[in-house]
Design a protein around this motif. Sequence first.
Motif, PDB file in Angstrom:
ATOM      1  N   LEU A 102       0.836  -1.209   0.000  1.00 26.19           N
ATOM      2  CA  LEU A 102       0.000   0.000   0.000  1.00 26.19           C
ATOM      3  C   LEU A 102       0.868   1.255   0.000  1.00 26.19           C
ATOM      4  N   TRP A 103       1.922   1.243   0.818  1.00 30.50           N
ATOM      5  CA  TRP A 103       2.802   2.404   0.869  1.00 30.50           C
ATOM      6  C   TRP A 103       3.469   2.628  -0.490  1.00 30.50           C
ATOM      7  N   GLU A 104       3.912   1.570  -1.143  1.00 29.64           N
ATOM      8  CA  GLU A 104       4.532   1.704  -2.461  1.00 29.64           C
ATOM      9  C   GLU A 104       3.595   2.394  -3.444  1.00 29.64           C
ATOM     10  N   VAL A 105       2.333   1.962  -3.481  1.00 33.75           N
ATOM     11  CA  VAL A 105       1.407   2.568  -4.440  1.00 33.75           C
ATOM     12  C   VAL A 105       0.954   3.959  -3.998  1.00 33.75           C
ATOM     13  N   HIS A 106       1.028   4.231  -2.697  1.00 32.91           N
ATOM     14  CA  HIS A 106       0.696   5.578  -2.205  1.00 32.91           C
ATOM     15  C   HIS A 106       1.690   6.618  -2.709  1.00 32.91           C
ATOM     16  N   THR A 107       2.892   6.181  -2.996  1.00 33.63           N
ATOM     17  CA  THR A 107       3.952   7.126  -3.357  1.00 33.63           C
ATOM     18  C   THR A 107       4.326   7.047  -4.828  1.00 33.63           C
ATOM     19  N   ASP A 108       3.464   6.455  -5.642  1.00 34.08           N
ATOM     20  CA  ASP A 108       3.790   6.288  -7.047  1.00 34.08           C
ATOM     21  C   ASP A 108       2.530   6.387  -7.895  1.00 34.08           C
ATOM     22  N   GLY A 109       2.618   7.128  -8.970  1.00 33.74           N
ATOM     23  CA  GLY A 109       1.577   7.125  -9.988  1.00 33.74           C
ATOM     24  C   GLY A 109       0.243   7.703  -9.568  1.00 33.74           C
ATOM     25  N   GLN A 110      -0.797   7.038 -10.034  1.00 33.33           N
ATOM     26  CA  GLN A 110      -2.166   7.523  -9.888  1.00 33.33           C
ATOM     27  C   GLN A 110      -2.564   7.747  -8.429  1.00 33.33           C
ATOM     28  N   LEU A 111      -2.258   6.796  -7.568  1.00 33.49           N
ATOM     29  CA  LEU A 111      -2.676   6.933  -6.176  1.00 33.49           C
ATOM     30  C   LEU A 111      -1.965   8.094  -5.490  1.00 33.49           C
ATOM     31  N   ASP A 112      -0.712   8.315  -5.825  1.00 33.72           N
ATOM     32  CA  ASP A 112       0.022   9.451  -5.272  1.00 33.72           C
ATOM     33  C   ASP A 112      -0.670  10.763  -5.650  1.00 33.72           C
ATOM     34  N   ARG A 113      -1.037  10.890  -6.897  1.00 41.37           N
ATOM     35  CA  ARG A 113      -1.708  12.120  -7.359  1.00 41.37           C
ATOM     36  C   ARG A 113      -3.083  12.276  -6.697  1.00 41.37           C
ATOM     37  N   CYS A 114      -3.820  11.181  -6.606  1.00 39.18           N
ATOM     38  CA  CYS A 114      -5.136  11.234  -5.948  1.00 39.18           C
ATOM     39  C   CYS A 114      -4.984  11.592  -4.476  1.00 39.18           C
ATOM     40  N   GLN A 115      -3.950  11.069  -3.837  1.00 42.71           N
ATOM     41  CA  GLN A 115      -3.710  11.359  -2.421  1.00 42.71           C
ATOM     42  C   GLN A 115      -3.417  12.847  -2.218  1.00 42.71           C
ATOM     43  N   HIS A 116      -2.623  13.441  -3.102  1.00 43.52           N
ATOM     44  CA  HIS A 116      -2.355  14.881  -3.002  1.00 43.52           C
ATOM     45  C   HIS A 116      -3.647  15.687  -3.119  1.00 43.52           C
ATOM     46  N   LEU A 117      -4.500  15.310  -4.049  1.00 48.37           N
ATOM     47  CA  LEU A 117      -5.773  16.016  -4.218  1.00 48.37           C
ATOM     48  C   LEU A 117      -6.634  15.848  -2.973  1.00 48.37           C
ATOM     49  N   TYR A 118      -6.676  14.636  -2.432  1.00 48.55           N
ATOM     50  CA  TYR A 118      -7.434  14.381  -1.216  1.00 48.55           C
ATOM     51  C   TYR A 118      -6.902  15.233  -0.058  1.00 48.55           C
ATOM     52  N   GLU A 119      -5.589  15.318   0.070  1.00 51.22           N
ATOM     53  CA  GLU A 119      -4.990  16.110   1.146  1.00 51.22           C
ATOM     54  C   GLU A 119      -5.383  17.584   1.032  1.00 51.22           C
ATOM     55  N   GLN A 120      -5.427  18.106  -0.184  1.00 56.10           N
ATOM     56  CA  GLN A 120      -5.844  19.494  -0.364  1.00 56.10           C
ATOM     57  C   GLN A 120      -7.314  19.672  -0.012  1.00 56.10           C
TER      58      GLN A 120
END
Length: 183
Positions: free
Chosen positions: A81-99
Motif C-alpha cells: 500500500l505504501w509503495e502505491v501511495h507514493t507512485d503514480g495515480q494513487l500518489d496524485r489522488c492522495q495529493h488532491l485528497y490532502e488538499q
Amino acid sequence: MSRRDELLQQATDYALEHGLIGLSLRPMAAALGTSDRMLLYHFGSKDALVIAVIDESTRRSSEVLRDLPPAQTVRAGVLRLWEVHTDGQLDRCQHLYEQASASGLLGDEPYRSAVRQSNEIWAVALVDYLTACGATRTGARRVVPLLDAALMGFHLDYGIEADSADLRRGVRDLADAVHRLTE
C-alpha cells in the motif's frame, strides 16, 4: 460517454496535475478546450464541479486499490500500500485528497462533505484489501482508521522528505503493528 463525463475526466486530470487550492474555472476551461460557461452549464456551479472531481479522484484511487494484487500477509500488504501511495495515480489522488481535507478542516464546503464521503468509500476499499491479504474482516475494520491516518501522515511527510530513514522505519513499524492487530 457524455460530454459531461468527458469534461469530468479532463477536469479531474487537470486538478490532479494542478491541485484544488486556488482552482480557477477559466484556466481549467482553457486547458480543457472549453469555456468556463460550458463547465458551469454541465456542472451547475464551481462547487458541484469540485465535488465531482473529488468523487472521481476517489473512484480512481479505490480502483487502484481494488486492482492491487493481494499480498501474502497483512504486513506485506501494508508495505505494498505504501509503495502505491507514493507512485503514480494513487500518489496524485492522495495529493488532491490532502488538499480537499485541508480545506474541509477549515470548514469549507463542498470540501468537508466530499472528504467525508471519500473517507467512507476509501475505508471500504482498505478493508477489502486487508481482508484479501489475510486479515479477518473484523480485524481489518479495526485497523483501517489507524492505517489510513498513518499512511496519510506519512504521505504528507513524503512530500517534504521523500526518502528519509525515519519515514521508511515508520512505515515498516506501521506494517508490523497492523499485522499484529489483525492476527
